[in-house]
Design an enzyme around this catalytic site. Structure first.
Site, PDB file in Angstrom:
ATOM      1  N   ARG A  98      -4.848  -0.643   2.902  1.00  0.00           N
ATOM      2  CA  ARG A  98      -5.221  -1.779   3.740  1.00  0.00           C
ATOM      3  C   ARG A  98      -4.207  -2.879   3.576  1.00  0.00           C
ATOM      4  O   ARG A  98      -3.786  -3.171   2.462  1.00  0.00           O
ATOM      5  CB  ARG A  98      -6.582  -2.348   3.284  1.00  0.00           C
ATOM      6  CG  ARG A  98      -7.735  -1.836   4.082  1.00  0.00           C
ATOM      7  CD  ARG A  98      -9.008  -2.632   3.884  1.00  0.00           C
ATOM      8  NE  ARG A  98      -9.170  -3.223   2.577  1.00  0.00           N
ATOM      9  CZ  ARG A  98      -9.851  -4.353   2.383  1.00  0.00           C
ATOM     10  NH1 ARG A  98     -10.381  -4.987   3.406  1.00  0.00           N
ATOM     11  NH2 ARG A  98      -9.988  -4.831   1.159  1.00  0.00           N
ATOM     12  N   SER A 165      -5.364   0.125  -7.540  1.00  0.00           N
ATOM     13  CA  SER A 165      -6.538   0.435  -8.356  1.00  0.00           C
ATOM     14  C   SER A 165      -6.375   1.715  -9.162  1.00  0.00           C
ATOM     15  O   SER A 165      -7.102   2.693  -8.973  1.00  0.00           O
ATOM     16  CB  SER A 165      -7.766   0.478  -7.466  1.00  0.00           C
ATOM     17  OG  SER A 165      -7.833  -0.750  -6.791  1.00  0.00           O
ATOM     18  N   ASP A 218      -8.758  -3.428  -8.326  1.00  0.00           N
ATOM     19  CA  ASP A 218      -9.824  -3.782  -7.368  1.00  0.00           C
ATOM     20  C   ASP A 218     -11.047  -4.403  -8.060  1.00  0.00           C
ATOM     21  O   ASP A 218     -11.744  -5.227  -7.474  1.00  0.00           O
ATOM     22  CB  ASP A 218     -10.225  -2.594  -6.471  1.00  0.00           C
ATOM     23  CG  ASP A 218     -10.593  -1.341  -7.242  1.00  0.00           C
ATOM     24  OD1 ASP A 218     -10.489  -1.332  -8.483  1.00  0.00           O
ATOM     25  OD2 ASP A 218     -10.981  -0.355  -6.588  1.00  0.00           O
TER      26      ASP A 218
HETATM   27 MG    MG Z   1     -12.234   0.036  -2.449  1.00  0.00          MG
END
Ligand code: MG
Ligand code: ADP
Length: 500
Positions: A98, A165, A218
């Site tokens: 993203r 992450s 994250d």
């Molecule tokens: Mg996520």
């Protein structure tokens, strides 16, 4: 239509507690009754697991190289909601990439523009340079197509927070080596390298006016976002493709940081636990309730004996555990499921998405369960009897209840570690505990967002471990867009710490 039995409180009685279909053959009942105890989590077992969790916390805080890495993030402040500015965020978490532009409005609110980009298996398992080039290209495309700010019109580089992450041993906010890949990634020439630098190099090769100033897990993003939008926050945790948590620790209780200039003034620091690795080294003495279905999953995984805890809990693995159970029942002689018929979905490694379990548990009637099983497993409806549907529901509930209860043990461990709750047999009973009216836990991930009864099951474990009062005081709230907004908040924190 026959109603579906309500989920029961504990996995303990299982078959006995549910109105078992009258046509469940004796041999099938015996098999299910033999499987069920392996998934059982008594309160004593949960307590033992939580003790073990706290022990692993202590190890990780005192030494580098421990399985539960307890990674210092160099984030020494959490936001209060008054912060302002526009930042970029890039989130590589597992299933999607993203890119976001985050405008912090300073009143606990923000505006977010974002675009998702698919990460192919080829990129996940190829050369790291290709993966990082792809990320830089995605940011470039985003800036051209979606962003409100134009980096070419600015005097200064755009600041970007990189939500990455995976376990990274940070040495500064924007610096850190990848310790190991998780969640199905295995790109070459990344482990042991500085992921902040790999990303910056990819930006620089393209002459982009973007500067990566923070590497953000994250969980940290989730914690920061919850603090920005809702005030105090004790724990940020993820229950998605993987599972992990980050919390605020007293620097005096992080022995491995002793002498580091960054902590000369004491205070607090956010710690990324990497709790997915809990119990990695325990081997055969594992306190986790491993069944043959878990062992099969582990053996066939790309990270054998790693992420031991995560493999019980997260979205990436629950469907696979269920698939292993269902196949055993299909292959049983005589067959217990689907008259011995299998399907392409059932036969494929990781073919059964955890979202299917969600659908099966969400179904309100046995007829709806049948439909969900048929659609989710790719079997014709006529191949799924009422009894088959009931058995799949039983198995899904068993796997998911265990996952949610273990998640509760992780949350309980943080409450105890931060002296917000007591655990029987742990620590000094005379030491006072903090009793704020509300303890905020920020969460993110598809498991908590979509999986039915996840929170209620997690809470049943929490109650058993830290008592009803502490459980009731714990407010679990989604930190939506945590990885995006959190990365922006870390970029801002980096700017503050750099200019301080
Ligand atoms: Mg996520
Ligand atoms: P990430 O952790 O990569 O940021 P998510 O939080 O969306 O992403 O989690 C994705 C994982 O959740 C996948 O493993 C997927 O199988 C699972 N999943 C997606 N939708 C659901 C659902 N409705 N119920 C349960 N699990 C889901």
């Amino acid at each position: 239509m026959s109603p579906v039995p309500k989920p029961h409180e504990s996995v303990e009685p299982l078959v006995a507690s549910l109105p078992t279909p009258a046509d469940l053959p004796d041999y099938a009942r015996k098999t299910l009754e033999a499987i069920a105890p392996g998934f059982k989590l008594t309160d004593d077992r949960l307590r033992e697991i939580t003790h073990s969790f706290l022990h692993d916390f202590e190890l990780g805080l005192s030494k580098y190289g421990e399985p539960m890495a307890m990674i210092p993030t160099y984030v020494t402040g959490v936001p209060n909601g008054k912060e302002t500015g526009t930042f970029l965020a890039l989130d590589l978490g597992g299933t999607n990439l993203r890119v976001c532009e985050v405008k912090l409005l300073g009143n606990h609110k923000f505006e977010l523009r974002q675009q998702k980009y698919k990460v192919s298996d080829t990129l996940k398992t190829g050369e790291a340079v290709a993966l990082f080039n792809y990320m830089a290209d995605s940011v470039d495309a985003f800036l051209t197509e979606r962003a409100s700010i134009d980096p070419n019109q600015q005097n200064e580089d755009l600041l970007l927070g990189f939500t990455f992450s995976f376990p990274v041993e940070q040495t500064a906010l924007a610096r850190g080596e990848l310790l190991t890949w998780t969640k199905g990634f295995s790109a070459k020439n990344a482990v042991g390298h500085d992921v902040g630098q790999l990303l910056q190099d990819a930006f620089d090769r393209r002459h982009m006016h973007v500067k990566c100033v923070a590497i953000v897990n994250d969980t940290v993003g989730t914690l920061m976002t919850r603090a920005y939008t809702g005030g105090d926050c004790l724990l940020g945790s993820i229950f998605g493709t993987g599972t992990n948590g980050a919390y605020v620790e007293d620097i005096s209780r992080i022995p491995k940081l002793a002498g580091h200039p960054a902590v000369a003034n004491g205070g607090k620091m956010v710690i990324n636990c990497e709790w997915g690795a809990f119990n990695n080294t325990a081997g055969l003495r594992t306190v986790l309730p491993s069944t043959p279905f878990d062992n099969k999953l582990d053996r066939e995984s790309i990270n054998v004996r790693k992420q031991a805890f995560e493999k019980f809990i997260s979205g990436m693995y629950q469907g696979e555990i269920l698939r292993n159970i269902l196949l055993t029942l299909v292959d049983h002689q005589p067959p217990i499921l689907f008259k011995g018929e299998s399907s392409a979905t059932l036969n494929k490694h990781y073919g059964l998405d955890t979202a299917v379990m969600s659908d099966v548990e969400n179904a309100q009637t046995l007829a709806d369960v049948r439909t969900a099983v048929s659609a989710g497993l790719g079997l014709p409806l006529e191949s799924v009897s009422d009894l088959d549907a009931w058995i799949v529901r039983w198995a899904a509930e068993m796997v998911a209840t265990r996952a949610a209860k273990l998640s509760g043990a992780a949350v309980a461990a943080i409450l105890v570690q931060t002296r917000h709750a007591r655990l029987q047999g742990y620590g000094d009973p005379a030491e006072p505990i903090k009793t704020p009216g509300v303890m905020h836990v920020g969460v993110d991930g598809s498991m908590v967002e979509f999986y039915p009864h996840f929170e209620e099951r997690l809470r049943s474990a929490l109650r058993a471990l830290v008592g009803e009062e502490a459980e009731k005081a714990t407010k679990i709230g989604m930190a939506k867009d945590g990885s995006g907004v959190g990365a922006a908040l870390c970029a801002l924190q980096a700017m503050k710490q750099l200019t301080a």
